[in-house]
Write an enzyme that holds these catalytic residues in place. Structure first.
Site, mmCIF file in Angstrom:
data_model
loop_
_atom_site.group_PDB
_atom_site.id
_atom_site.type_symbol
_atom_site.label_atom_id
_atom_site.label_comp_id
_atom_site.label_asym_id
_atom_site.label_seq_id
_atom_site.Cartn_x
_atom_site.Cartn_y
_atom_site.Cartn_z
ATOM 1 C CD GLN A 1 8.069 12.812 5.460
ATOM 2 O OE1 GLN A 1 8.345 13.757 4.753
ATOM 3 N NE2 GLN A 1 7.267 12.900 6.506
ATOM 4 C CD GLU B 1 -2.908 0.920 -0.152
ATOM 5 O OE1 GLU B 1 -3.215 2.033 -0.619
ATOM 6 O OE2 GLU B 1 -3.191 -0.157 -0.709
ATOM 7 C CG HIS C 1 5.609 0.109 -3.317
ATOM 8 N ND1 HIS C 1 5.567 -1.092 -2.648
ATOM 9 C CD2 HIS C 1 6.915 0.491 -3.309
ATOM 10 C CE1 HIS C 1 6.795 -1.436 -2.270
ATOM 11 N NE2 HIS C 1 7.627 -0.483 -2.641
HETATM 12 P P1 AMP Z 1 11.149 0.300 -2.441
HETATM 13 O O1 AMP Z 1 10.382 -0.604 -3.347
HETATM 14 O O2 AMP Z 1 11.249 -0.187 -1.047
HETATM 15 O O3 AMP Z 1 12.471 0.728 -3.046
HETATM 16 O O4 AMP Z 1 10.295 1.635 -2.323
HETATM 17 C C1 AMP Z 1 9.873 2.348 -3.456
HETATM 18 C C2 AMP Z 1 9.269 3.654 -3.030
HETATM 19 O O5 AMP Z 1 8.178 3.430 -2.158
HETATM 20 C C3 AMP Z 1 10.274 4.535 -2.274
HETATM 21 O O6 AMP Z 1 10.124 5.891 -2.687
HETATM 22 C C4 AMP Z 1 9.842 4.341 -0.849
HETATM 23 O O7 AMP Z 1 10.149 5.449 -0.016
HETATM 24 C C5 AMP Z 1 8.351 4.186 -0.982
HETATM 25 N N1 AMP Z 1 7.788 3.475 0.181
HETATM 26 C C6 AMP Z 1 8.223 2.329 0.724
HETATM 27 N N2 AMP Z 1 7.513 2.021 1.829
HETATM 28 C C7 AMP Z 1 6.621 3.023 1.995
HETATM 29 C C8 AMP Z 1 5.606 3.298 2.964
HETATM 30 N N3 AMP Z 1 5.363 2.484 3.991
HETATM 31 N N4 AMP Z 1 4.877 4.430 2.814
HETATM 32 C C9 AMP Z 1 5.115 5.280 1.782
HETATM 33 N N5 AMP Z 1 6.048 5.076 0.834
HETATM 34 C C10 AMP Z 1 6.794 3.965 0.938
#
Ligand code: AMP
Length: 300
Positions: free
Chosen positions: A155, A38, A40
């Site tokens: 964030q 959620e 992403h």
């Molecule tokens: P990742 O797939 O972990 O590299 O994350 C991809 C994007 O999703 C990055 O910009 C993260 O900061 C964002 N993201 C990951 N977890 C969350 C979360 N719980 N809430 C909001 N954005 C998130």
């Protein structure tokens, strides 16, 4: 809603974005490593609200993992991810092979690395040498591959977002860098693909990080303005969590990522990282201080 178009080649991705812009429309990008949750999807909805065309990239970027980190184990769930993207109305899933983004393997032949001096030796950068070089390098390559008008970051990864924004400004990418708030489980744990590594017992202890942020935030709201005492309020909660090892818990000025001499008006970033079983968890809370008033805030 219909399934997103899946694109793997950089040239095809660039052609798509050029066509969209020629039609007077905007391309929004949400870079991800897949295993979509959620957090992403909330970023994709923000992109959807501002851009006629939305692209999610799915790429587990090898250059941002240290040698002892979880690159091989990182969850890869492409079929479920594509279904989730269809449900939020994402137009394109950009799913490149590593060779598309690192054409000569990322080694000697095309080892172009983006290194930002700002933010090094602070927070996560101090514990994961080279990590943000890998992040910025892949984000720069993704910006060139997707040619977005705007890109959304969470964030949840505050230092990453701040460094991406500075890199984008420094290299003059014509990309608007935007931020979305952290999405959490009902008990406060920030959503993360790495939460899947937690055993049921560890999953219960994992709320310590958001509880530590809540404790430090409560101290701030009740008038505490000494950054070291605010950080101590958070560290105390982490120290009481069984099986959890604190990497850091810091109260910093988002302009420097260093603790301010005293907390004044403006933005204040409280951030922590901890190891719990196989997982490394991070979380943060941003406050806007205005005199006695304290509000939750976004970094930008
Ligand atoms: P990742 O797939 O972990 O590299 O994350 C991809 C994007 O999703 C990055 O910009 C993260 O900061 C964002 N993201 C990951 N977890 C969350 C979360 N719980 N809430 C909001 N954005 C998130």
């Amino acid at each position: 809603m219909s399934a997103p178009v899946r694109i793997g080649a950089v040239a095809e991705m660039q052609a798509f974005s050029r066509r969209v812009r020629a039609a007077g429309e905007r391309v929004g990008l949400v870079p991800t490593m897949g295993n979509l949750h959620e957090g992403h999807l909330s970023l994709l909805r923000l992109a959807r609200a501002r851009c006629e065309r939305v692209v999610a990239s799915i790429f587990v970027n090898p250059t941002q993992f240290g040698p002892d980190e979880d690159y091989a184990a990182y969850p890869r769930t492409l079929a479920a991810d594509l279904a989730a993207l269809a449900a939020v109305g994402c137009d394109v899933a950009f799913v490149p092979e590593a060779r598309e983004l690192y054409p000569r393997g990322g080694g000697g032949g095309d080892d172009v690395t983006v290194k930002l001096a700002w933010g090094q030796d602070r927070l996560c950068a101090a514990r994961r040498p080279g990590h943000f070089d890998g992040v910025l390098t892949v984000v720069a390559r993704l910006f060139n591959a997707v040619l977005p008008d705007a890109a959304w970051f969470g964030q949840k990864d505050a230092q990453q977002a701040l460094m991406v924004r500075r890199m984008t400004e420094a290299l003059r990418f014509p990309v608007e860098v935007r931020l979305g708030p952290t999405v959490r489980e009902p008990d406060g744990l920030a959503l993360s693909s790495r939460n899947a590594y937690l055993s049921p017992t560890e999953r219960r202890e994992a709320t310590a990080l958001s509880r530590a942020l809540a404790a430090a935030g409560a101290a701030l709201r009740s008038g505490e303005r000494d950054p070291e005492r605010l950080a101590a309020a958070g560290r105390e909660v982490l120290a009481a969590a069984a099986g959890l090892t604190t990497e850091y818990f810091a109260v910093v000025d988002p302009e420097t990522l260093a603790p301010p001499a005293a907390v004044g008006d403006g933005l204040l970033l409280m951030a922590g990282a901890a190891r719990l079983g196989r997982a490394r968890l991070i979380d943060n809370q941003v406050h806007r201080v205005a005199g006695e008033a304290v509000h939750d805030a976004l970094l930008f």
